[in-house]
Scaffold this motif. Structure first.
Motif, mmCIF file in Angstrom:
data_model
loop_
_atom_site.group_PDB
_atom_site.id
_atom_site.type_symbol
_atom_site.label_atom_id
_atom_site.label_comp_id
_atom_site.label_asym_id
_atom_site.label_seq_id
_atom_site.Cartn_x
_atom_site.Cartn_y
_atom_site.Cartn_z
ATOM 1 N N SER A 258 0.807 -1.228 0.000
ATOM 2 C CA SER A 258 0.000 0.000 0.000
ATOM 3 C C SER A 258 0.836 1.272 0.000
ATOM 4 O O SER A 258 0.287 2.363 -0.174
ATOM 5 C CB SER A 258 -0.907 0.012 1.247
ATOM 6 O OG SER A 258 -1.692 -1.150 1.340
ATOM 7 N N HIS A 259 2.138 1.141 0.189
ATOM 8 C CA HIS A 259 2.994 2.307 0.404
ATOM 9 C C HIS A 259 3.424 2.931 -0.917
ATOM 10 O O HIS A 259 3.964 2.265 -1.794
ATOM 11 C CB HIS A 259 4.225 1.894 1.213
ATOM 12 C CG HIS A 259 4.887 3.027 1.922
ATOM 13 N ND1 HIS A 259 5.597 4.012 1.261
ATOM 14 C CD2 HIS A 259 4.929 3.356 3.239
ATOM 15 C CE1 HIS A 259 6.065 4.875 2.136
ATOM 16 N NE2 HIS A 259 5.672 4.512 3.349
ATOM 17 N N ALA A 260 3.233 4.237 -1.041
ATOM 18 C CA ALA A 260 3.525 4.938 -2.298
ATOM 19 C C ALA A 260 4.992 4.834 -2.703
ATOM 20 O O ALA A 260 5.314 4.772 -3.894
ATOM 21 C CB ALA A 260 3.128 6.408 -2.164
ATOM 22 N N ASP A 261 5.901 4.789 -1.731
ATOM 23 C CA ASP A 261 7.328 4.799 -2.052
ATOM 24 C C ASP A 261 7.825 3.520 -2.720
ATOM 25 O O ASP A 261 8.917 3.513 -3.300
ATOM 26 C CB ASP A 261 8.151 5.034 -0.780
ATOM 27 C CG ASP A 261 8.002 6.443 -0.238
ATOM 28 O OD1 ASP A 261 7.435 7.297 -0.955
ATOM 29 O OD2 ASP A 261 8.435 6.681 0.899
ATOM 30 N N TYR A 262 7.037 2.438 -2.637
ATOM 31 C CA TYR A 262 7.518 1.159 -3.157
ATOM 32 C C TYR A 262 6.720 0.636 -4.354
ATOM 33 O O TYR A 262 6.942 -0.494 -4.804
ATOM 34 C CB TYR A 262 7.498 0.107 -2.037
ATOM 35 C CG TYR A 262 8.459 0.440 -0.922
ATOM 36 C CD1 TYR A 262 9.813 0.225 -1.057
ATOM 37 C CD2 TYR A 262 7.989 0.999 0.277
ATOM 38 C CE1 TYR A 262 10.703 0.549 -0.041
ATOM 39 C CE2 TYR A 262 8.864 1.334 1.302
ATOM 40 C CZ TYR A 262 10.226 1.104 1.131
ATOM 41 O OH TYR A 262 11.105 1.437 2.142
ATOM 42 N N GLN A 263 5.822 1.448 -4.881
ATOM 43 C CA GLN A 263 4.965 0.961 -5.971
ATOM 44 C C GLN A 263 5.761 0.632 -7.238
ATOM 45 O O GLN A 263 5.553 -0.406 -7.860
ATOM 46 C CB GLN A 263 3.879 1.990 -6.290
ATOM 47 C CG GLN A 263 2.907 2.231 -5.150
ATOM 48 C CD GLN A 263 2.191 0.983 -4.684
ATOM 49 O OE1 GLN A 263 1.524 0.317 -5.474
ATOM 50 N NE2 GLN A 263 2.332 0.642 -3.416
ATOM 51 N N ASP A 264 6.675 1.501 -7.625
ATOM 52 C CA ASP A 264 7.369 1.329 -8.903
ATOM 53 C C ASP A 264 8.490 0.297 -8.852
ATOM 54 O O ASP A 264 8.647 -0.508 -9.772
ATOM 55 C CB ASP A 264 7.928 2.667 -9.396
ATOM 56 C CG ASP A 264 6.828 3.617 -9.832
ATOM 57 O OD1 ASP A 264 5.761 3.128 -10.248
ATOM 58 O OD2 ASP A 264 7.026 4.845 -9.739
ATOM 59 N N ASP A 265 9.292 0.308 -7.775
ATOM 60 C CA ASP A 265 10.473 -0.555 -7.773
ATOM 61 C C ASP A 265 10.244 -1.919 -7.132
ATOM 62 O O ASP A 265 11.067 -2.816 -7.277
ATOM 63 C CB ASP A 265 11.663 0.143 -7.100
ATOM 64 C CG ASP A 265 11.374 0.539 -5.666
ATOM 65 O OD1 ASP A 265 10.201 0.526 -5.251
ATOM 66 O OD2 ASP A 265 12.344 0.867 -4.941
ATOM 67 N N VAL A 266 9.112 -2.101 -6.424
ATOM 68 C CA VAL A 266 8.841 -3.396 -5.800
ATOM 69 C C VAL A 266 7.453 -3.923 -6.165
ATOM 70 O O VAL A 266 7.320 -4.988 -6.780
ATOM 71 C CB VAL A 266 8.974 -3.318 -4.257
ATOM 72 C CG1 VAL A 266 8.594 -4.659 -3.618
ATOM 73 C CG2 VAL A 266 10.393 -2.938 -3.852
ATOM 74 N N VAL A 267 6.419 -3.195 -5.792
ATOM 75 C CA VAL A 267 5.056 -3.725 -5.815
ATOM 76 C C VAL A 267 4.616 -4.155 -7.209
ATOM 77 O O VAL A 267 4.064 -5.257 -7.388
ATOM 78 C CB VAL A 267 4.064 -2.699 -5.230
ATOM 79 C CG1 VAL A 267 2.626 -3.213 -5.322
ATOM 80 C CG2 VAL A 267 4.428 -2.391 -3.778
ATOM 81 N N ARG A 268 4.879 -3.349 -8.230
ATOM 82 C CA ARG A 268 4.387 -3.697 -9.562
ATOM 83 C C ARG A 268 5.112 -4.895 -10.159
ATOM 84 O O ARG A 268 4.660 -5.480 -11.130
ATOM 85 C CB ARG A 268 4.450 -2.507 -10.494
ATOM 86 C CG ARG A 268 5.814 -2.010 -10.895
ATOM 87 C CD ARG A 268 5.703 -0.878 -11.911
ATOM 88 N NE ARG A 268 4.995 0.272 -11.365
ATOM 89 C CZ ARG A 268 3.725 0.546 -11.612
ATOM 90 N NH1 ARG A 268 3.017 -0.226 -12.409
ATOM 91 N NH2 ARG A 268 3.167 1.614 -11.082
ATOM 92 N N HIS A 269 6.242 -5.300 -9.560
ATOM 93 C CA HIS A 269 6.994 -6.447 -10.061
ATOM 94 C C HIS A 269 6.635 -7.742 -9.331
ATOM 95 O O HIS A 269 7.131 -8.811 -9.693
ATOM 96 C CB HIS A 269 8.492 -6.181 -9.920
ATOM 97 C CG HIS A 269 8.938 -4.952 -10.635
ATOM 98 N ND1 HIS A 269 8.995 -4.869 -12.011
ATOM 99 C CD2 HIS A 269 9.321 -3.736 -10.155
ATOM 100 C CE1 HIS A 269 9.417 -3.659 -12.358
ATOM 101 N NE2 HIS A 269 9.607 -2.950 -11.248
#
Length: 306
Positions: free
Chosen positions: A125-136
């Motif tokens: 849910s954290h905005a800081d990790y959406q691009d480099d972790v969550v979407r992968h």
């Protein structure tokens, strides 16, 4: 069967204990990154991880800062740091396992149990990790996630206020916070093993416990909820869980996961907190987790061949 490897990884000047359970034959069909619960450690999940590895799912886990074999001296017990530190440690562990652009690599799933389930959901849910972790990450698996207390485990308001007040001045002060082993599992052998496990020290710091409460509140109130980068999410919870609140988990699933296109909630009727260790029927939980992961890993494999 599984091939097991122990090691360490370095993050922010701290060496944390790691362990992997790998399929003995051939490349894994999927990777599962695991996040353990409060006063817990990854070697308490050996039976499940060996079973999953035998089905082609490689499992990678670590003892979080302040817990298990990552503690090297008494002063480190429960010394997790604030939520920002907890999430940074988890993200640092996940990133090397994420697949590169080449589609042939197995997809990565993240699983968390109890406190670890709340941490996984907070990360997702954290905005800081959406691009480099969550979407992968291909999918998220939550076992008895800590989104709310049961009535028996809910701390009193005065106790919470006092601990927070003292914690402002002494954040690293340790506090013993025992969870009853008999609340964890219906299996007497498991209860006995918890009571005898010296690595399960039941000690948190005031800062760490306050951060745990803050994460839980953000989830329970719907402030923290996964966004569009989360593609798939599975929740399993026993309706006789005496540690984390089944009804709060169900409510969160129904009200806060509207942006997740592929989601499933399974109720384990009569089961306790440790679905992975709740007696002779616990293999049903293993199978549910494995089938959910492998179905999505198969979809990824089919798409990569197009």
């Amino acid at each position: 069967m599984a091939t097991e490897h122990e090691g360490t990884f370095e993050v922010d000047g701290k060496s944390l204990y790691t362990k992997s359970w790998l399929p003995e034959n051939g490349e894994p069909k999927a990777k599962l990154i695991f996040i353990h619960g409060y006063s817990d450690h990854v070697n308490r999940y050996n039976a499940m991880f060996r079973w999953l590895a035998g089905r082609g799912i490689a499992v990678h886990g670590f003892d979080q800062r302040g817990w298990g074999r990552s503690v090297t001296k008494p002063a480190e017990k429960g010394l997790t740091g604030p939520t920002s530190r907890v999430l940074a440690d988890i993200a640092a562990f996940i990133k090397p396992h994420l697949p590169p652009a080449a589609p042939a690599h197995p997809p990565v799933f993240v699983m968390g149990h109890s406190m670890g389930g709340g941490e996984a959901l907070t990360l997702a849910s954290h905005a800081d990790y959406q691009d480099d972790v969550v979407r992968h990450v291909r999918g998220w698996v939550l076992e008895s996630p800590f989104i709310g207390f049961t009535p028996e485990e809910t701390p009193g308001a005065l106790k919470v206020f006092g601990a927070r007040l003292v914690g402002r001045f002494m954040p690293n002060r340790q506090m013993y916070n025992k969870l009853a082993a008999s609340s964890m599992s219906r299996d007497p052998a498991v209860v006995k093993s918890i009571e005898e496990d010296e690595l399960m020290h039941d000690t948190g710091t005031l800062e760490g416990l306050a951060s745990l409460l803050d994460r839980t509140t953000a989830l329970a109130t719907g402030v923290a909820r996964p966004g569009s980068a989360v593609r798939s999410l599975w929740v399993g919870h026993g309706d006789n869980d005496k540690v984390t609140n089944y009804h709060t988990s169900k409510k969160y699933f129904e009200q806060c996961l509207g942006d997740v296109p592929d989601k499933h909630f399974k109720t384990y009727e009569g089961w306790y907190h440790q679905l992975h260790n709740d007696g002779p029927q616990t293999e049903e939980f293993y199978k549910d987790v494995a089938e959910w992961i492998l179905a999505r890993a198969g979809e990824e494999s089919a798409q990569s061949k197009l």
